[in-house]
Write a protein that holds these residues in place. Structure first.
Motif, PDB file in Angstrom:
ATOM      1  N   PRO A   1       4.969  -6.973   3.431  1.00  0.00           N
ATOM      2  CA  PRO A   1       4.321  -7.154   1.923  1.00  0.00           C
ATOM      3  C   PRO A   1       5.005  -7.848   0.882  1.00  0.00           C
ATOM      4  O   PRO A   1       4.801  -8.188   0.055  1.00  0.00           O
ATOM      5  CB  PRO A   1       4.340  -5.517   1.700  1.00  0.00           C
ATOM      6  N   VAL A   2       6.214  -7.508   0.483  1.00  0.00           N
ATOM      7  CA  VAL A   2       6.799  -7.891  -0.204  1.00  0.00           C
ATOM      8  C   VAL A   2       6.904  -9.821  -0.745  1.00  0.00           C
ATOM      9  O   VAL A   2       6.374  -9.937  -1.841  1.00  0.00           O
ATOM     10  CB  VAL A   2       8.270  -8.215  -1.129  1.00  0.00           C
ATOM     11  N   LEU A   3       7.384 -10.443   0.241  1.00  0.00           N
ATOM     12  CA  LEU A   3       6.635 -11.652   0.237  1.00  0.00           C
ATOM     13  C   LEU A   3       5.266 -12.252  -0.152  1.00  0.00           C
ATOM     14  O   LEU A   3       4.771 -13.327  -0.523  1.00  0.00           O
ATOM     15  CB  LEU A   3       7.374 -12.116   1.392  1.00  0.00           C
ATOM     16  N   LEU A   4       4.377 -11.426   0.759  1.00  0.00           N
ATOM     17  CA  LEU A   4       3.308 -11.101   0.908  1.00  0.00           C
ATOM     18  C   LEU A   4       2.782 -11.417  -0.530  1.00  0.00           C
ATOM     19  O   LEU A   4       1.913 -11.920  -1.416  1.00  0.00           O
ATOM     20  CB  LEU A   4       2.112 -10.303   1.280  1.00  0.00           C
ATOM     21  N   ILE A   5       2.928  -9.959  -1.673  1.00  0.00           N
ATOM     22  CA  ILE A   5       3.186 -10.503  -2.629  1.00  0.00           C
ATOM     23  C   ILE A   5       3.252 -11.035  -4.191  1.00  0.00           C
ATOM     24  O   ILE A   5       2.692 -11.796  -4.589  1.00  0.00           O
ATOM     25  CB  ILE A   5       2.937  -9.096  -2.769  1.00  0.00           C
ATOM     26  N   VAL A   6       4.446 -12.074  -3.365  1.00  0.00           N
ATOM     27  CA  VAL A   6       4.916 -12.573  -4.144  1.00  0.00           C
ATOM     28  C   VAL A   6       4.429 -14.340  -3.708  1.00  0.00           C
ATOM     29  O   VAL A   6       4.195 -15.238  -4.790  1.00  0.00           O
ATOM     30  CB  VAL A   6       6.098 -13.443  -3.938  1.00  0.00           C
ATOM     31  N   LEU A   7       4.180 -14.657  -2.850  1.00  0.00           N
ATOM     32  CA  LEU A   7       2.834 -15.427  -2.437  1.00  0.00           C
ATOM     33  C   LEU A   7       1.767 -15.901  -2.717  1.00  0.00           C
ATOM     34  O   LEU A   7       1.356 -16.116  -3.735  1.00  0.00           O
ATOM     35  CB  LEU A   7       3.082 -16.017  -0.675  1.00  0.00           C
ATOM     36  N   ARG A   8       0.828 -14.153  -3.225  1.00  0.00           N
ATOM     37  CA  ARG A   8      -0.134 -13.892  -3.729  1.00  0.00           C
ATOM     38  C   ARG A   8       0.321 -14.280  -5.520  1.00  0.00           C
ATOM     39  O   ARG A   8      -0.600 -15.005  -5.482  1.00  0.00           O
ATOM     40  CB  ARG A   8      -0.639 -13.016  -4.241  1.00  0.00           C
ATOM     41  N   MET A   9       1.352 -14.134  -5.689  1.00  0.00           N
ATOM     42  CA  MET A   9       2.110 -14.354  -7.506  1.00  0.00           C
ATOM     43  C   MET A   9       2.092 -15.938  -7.597  1.00  0.00           C
ATOM     44  O   MET A   9       1.134 -16.781  -8.999  1.00  0.00           O
ATOM     45  CB  MET A   9       2.413 -13.854  -7.813  1.00  0.00           C
ATOM     46  N   ALA A  10       2.790 -16.275  -6.669  1.00  0.00           N
ATOM     47  CA  ALA A  10       2.579 -17.905  -6.770  1.00  0.00           C
ATOM     48  C   ALA A  10       0.961 -18.625  -6.971  1.00  0.00           C
ATOM     49  O   ALA A  10       0.884 -19.594  -7.912  1.00  0.00           O
ATOM     50  CB  ALA A  10       3.128 -18.862  -5.561  1.00  0.00           C
ATOM     51  N   GLN A  11       0.019 -18.640  -5.781  1.00  0.00           N
ATOM     52  CA  GLN A  11      -0.869 -18.878  -5.727  1.00  0.00           C
ATOM     53  C   GLN A  11      -1.949 -18.266  -7.612  1.00  0.00           C
ATOM     54  O   GLN A  11      -2.572 -19.558  -7.781  1.00  0.00           O
ATOM     55  CB  GLN A  11      -2.126 -18.600  -4.599  1.00  0.00           C
ATOM     56  N   GLY A  12      -1.339 -17.302  -7.644  1.00  0.00           N
ATOM     57  CA  GLY A  12      -2.288 -17.569  -8.849  1.00  0.00           C
ATOM     58  C   GLY A  12      -1.569 -17.992 -10.102  1.00  0.00           C
ATOM     59  O   GLY A  12      -2.173 -18.051 -11.010  1.00  0.00           O
ATOM     60  N   LEU A  13      -0.336 -18.134 -10.042  1.00  0.00           N
ATOM     61  CA  LEU A  13       0.106 -19.186 -11.397  1.00  0.00           C
ATOM     62  C   LEU A  13      -0.208 -20.424 -11.251  1.00  0.00           C
ATOM     63  O   LEU A  13      -0.740 -20.983 -12.242  1.00  0.00           O
ATOM     64  CB  LEU A  13       2.257 -18.887 -10.969  1.00  0.00           C
ATOM     65  N   ALA A  14      -0.459 -20.784  -9.796  1.00  0.00           N
ATOM     66  CA  ALA A  14      -0.943 -22.242  -9.386  1.00  0.00           C
ATOM     67  C   ALA A  14      -2.154 -23.215 -10.228  1.00  0.00           C
ATOM     68  O   ALA A  14      -2.536 -23.670 -10.275  1.00  0.00           O
ATOM     69  CB  ALA A  14      -0.998 -22.557  -8.122  1.00  0.00           C
ATOM     70  N   LEU A  15      -2.796 -21.740  -9.864  1.00  0.00           N
ATOM     71  CA  LEU A  15      -4.552 -21.902 -10.070  1.00  0.00           C
ATOM     72  C   LEU A  15      -4.594 -21.424 -11.289  1.00  0.00           C
ATOM     73  O   LEU A  15      -5.545 -21.988 -12.333  1.00  0.00           O
ATOM     74  CB  LEU A  15      -5.389 -20.846  -9.847  1.00  0.00           C
ATOM     75  N   GLY A  16      -4.049 -21.260 -12.462  1.00  0.00           N
ATOM     76  CA  GLY A  16      -3.950 -20.536 -13.748  1.00  0.00           C
ATOM     77  C   GLY A  16      -3.758 -21.995 -14.372  1.00  0.00           C
ATOM     78  O   GLY A  16      -4.134 -22.326 -16.012  1.00  0.00           O
ATOM     79  N   GLY A  17      -3.019 -22.892 -13.865  1.00  0.00           N
ATOM     80  CA  GLY A  17      -2.514 -24.069 -14.419  1.00  0.00           C
ATOM     81  C   GLY A  17      -4.054 -25.507 -14.060  1.00  0.00           C
ATOM     82  O   GLY A  17      -3.868 -26.120 -14.341  1.00  0.00           O
ATOM     83  N   GLU A  18      -4.296 -25.396 -13.070  1.00  0.00           N
ATOM     84  CA  GLU A  18      -5.138 -26.320 -11.504  1.00  0.00           C
ATOM     85  C   GLU A  18      -6.739 -26.190 -12.734  1.00  0.00           C
ATOM     86  O   GLU A  18      -7.106 -27.346 -12.830  1.00  0.00           O
ATOM     87  CB  GLU A  18      -5.659 -25.964 -10.119  1.00  0.00           C
TER      88      GLU A  18
END
Length: 568
Positions: free
Chosen positions: A124-141
């Motif tokens: 679950p820790v890795l899952l949340i890290v990946l979700r946050m990476a997705q959110g950061l990317a979408l914030g710039g996209e």
């Protein structure tokens, strides 16, 4: 020249060149892919919760799964700051090339993550890290794509051409639903959720949409590598006038910070709540309140999205003629006025037995007011111990309408259904008893034949019930297109070129990531607190009206600005 001054008559509208059309296609294709990746998780949150939070009970794991989903929304404004700054210093093209790589690899890795049963808490820790990476990317996209297209578009056509970017969120959601529904049609439920053997000990057909996204990533990256820098940014770069500190210039100088605040409250917040109500809360309402099965709800929403998507382009083009402000604000106002009758109609058509029960079955919860508190719990972390709170939580989870009645001080809590008391001894027995009694006097059972049911993707098109529901949902989607179609052009035009990527991205992602992203959970928490299934609509209605008023008073029209010359 001040950004608050419209530049009129600088150039006449002209058709777009072939190169400019390629910009639209390339930007839209990549952005569809990013939204597809982002929404895969939301569509599969329950299944993912069972895989990565299996150490907890069902309710807790679902809460954690939704919180992990929300993490992607919460970090979007930070992605807007990070990548907005890079985009205003380095350039538009390379910034959102980076964002698509982050999004693509994060999504692919979700498909490769071992489950909790395999590696424990690390999963679950890795899952949340990946979700946050997705959110950061979408914030710039999003900001990059919108700015890139707008800075290529000819004067007088920016609303029309940026509206194609606006279709991408809906098309990304639709694509994710199509892939998921398609897989569910060729697999059993057990295979899709956990039993299908893939490789390396990984199981579950739900992983396939995540793993398959690597193909879309490769195509999107190849397309974007063929693109050139936007002419507006290239111009200020050659002149040496691009911002050296876009964050401090955009938010540290009041003349620009004021525009950010006005854009957020007078345009984006209302747009966000209308968008999330029409596409996400409507889906949540069908599933969690009207108890429509997942497949049927997805099919109904999918058809409404397919029919209504053209509205983005229509309203984007309309804003080129009459202005961004009147289109967006009219969409907010009309949505706020009509949400209650629309959702009431949705209830009556989709689950008529339930709609009738709301009027004929009276459930009262009588208790000492001191022992009957608020159930507001949008993130699902509160523990309730008082019988009144526990009983009302059960009623809310079952979507039973109830009235809270003040009893004498020190009196015991009592729940009655049409005057007949349902004993409260423990949670399990009370849940069983209240469901049985409610069913006996009118609330529908899970197998009620009057409730809408899709047997295939096309079956709902052959019934008056299915077509009526799609029509209601399509109206709400058209509200979405009215407020969302022109928003990219409005935000791009609102800020000077040198800080445009940074300045427009932050209000967009605060509005959509926070006010919009938290709407389903907050609205349902309001429903649980009040016992009224429609009370959650006050959240979008309130913010839509707020935006209408602030926008009417403070937002200036921007459609005639020459964004290539407005640089200071």
């Amino acid at each position: 020249m001040s950004v608050g001054t419209a530049t009129m008559g600088r150039a006449q509208p002209r058709p777009m060149t072939g190169e400019e059309k390629k910009v639209i296609v390339a930007s839209s294709a990549g952005t569809i892919f990013e939204w597809y990746d982002f929404y895969l998780y939301g569509s599969l949150a329950t299944i993912i919760g069972a895989q990565f939070f299996s150490a907890f009970d069902v309710n807790t794991r679902n809460i954690f799964a939704l919180l992990a989903f929300a993490a992607g929304f919460l970090v979007r404004p930070f992605g807007a700051l990070v990548f907005g700054r890079i985009g205003d210093i380095v350039g538009r093209k390379y910034t959102f090339l980076v964002t698509i790589l982050i999004m693509g690899f994060s999504t692919f890795l979700v498909g490769l993550l071992p489950s909790y049963a395999q590696i424990g808490w690390i999963a679950p820790v890795l899952l949340i890290v990946l979700r946050m990476a997705q959110g950061l990317a979408l914030g710039g996209e999003y900001g990059g794509a919108a700015v890139y297209v707008a800075e290529h578009a000819p004067v007088g056509r920016r609303g029309f051409y940026t509206s194609w970017i606006q279709t991408t969120a809906t098309l990304g959601l639709l694509l994710s639903l199509i892939v998921i529904v398609g897989l569910q049609q060729v697999m059993t439920a057990d295979q899709f959720q956990r039993d299908l053997d893939l490789f390396l000990g990984l199981k579950g057909g739900w992983r396939i949409p995540f793993l398959g996204s690597i193909i879309l990533l490769a195509i999107s990256v190849w397309i974007r590598l063929q693109m050139n820098e936007s002419p507006a940014f290239q111009k200020i770069k050659e002149e040496g006038t691009q911002s050296k500190a876009p964050l401090s210039e955009a938010f540290g100088e009041w003349k620009n910070a004021k525009l950010v605040i006005i854009a957020l409250l007078g345009l984006v917040v209302g747009q966000a709540v209308v968008w999330y109500t029409g596409q996400f809360y409507a889906l949540f309402f069908l599933q969690s309140i009207l108890k429509i099965d997942l497949f049927t709800a997805n099919v109904l929403i999918g058809w409404s999205l397919l029919i209504g998507t053209a509205g983005f382009v229509f309203f984007g083009a309309l804003s080129d003629k009459i202005g961004r402000k009147p289109v967006i604000l009219a969409g907010c106002l009309i949505a706020a006025i009509t949400y209650f009758p629309l959702f009431s109609a949705l209830t009556s058509v989709a689950n008529p037995t339930y709609a009738k029960a709301l009027d004929t079955v009276k459930i009262d919860v009588t208790a000492d007011p001191a022992k009957c508190g608020s159930l507001f719990d949008p993130v699902g972390i509160r523990t309730f111990t008082e019988p009144c709170d526990i009983a009302r939580r059960v009623l809310s989870q079952q979507a039973f309408r109830y009235n809270k009645v003040a009893g004498p001080a020190g009196s015991a809590m009592k729940v009655t259904v049409n005057g007949k008391e349902v004993p409260f001894a423990n949670l399990a027995d009370f849940t069983k008893g209240i469901v049985a009694e409610a069913n006996a006097v009118g609330y529908p059972t899970p197998t009620d034949a009057a409730k809408v049911k899709a047997t295939s993707v096309f079956s709902v098109l052959g019934t008056a019930q299915g077509l009526s529901i799609i029509a209601i949902l399509t109206v709400m989607v058209l509200y979405v297109t009215a407020v969302y179609g022109p928003i990219a052009a409005a935000l791009v035009e609102y800020f000077p070129t040198r800080i445009r990527y940074t300045a427009m991205s932050l209000p967009y992602h605060i509005g959509n990531g926070w006010f919009g992203g938290l709407l389903p959970a907050t609205s349902f928490a309001i429903v649980a607190s009040t016992g009224d299934i429609y009370a959650g609509l006050w959240y979008p209605i309130g913010f839509a009206i707020m935006t209408f008023i602030i926008g009417l008073l403070f937002v200036t029209e921007t459609k005639d600005r020459d964004i290539n010359t407005v640089t200071t």
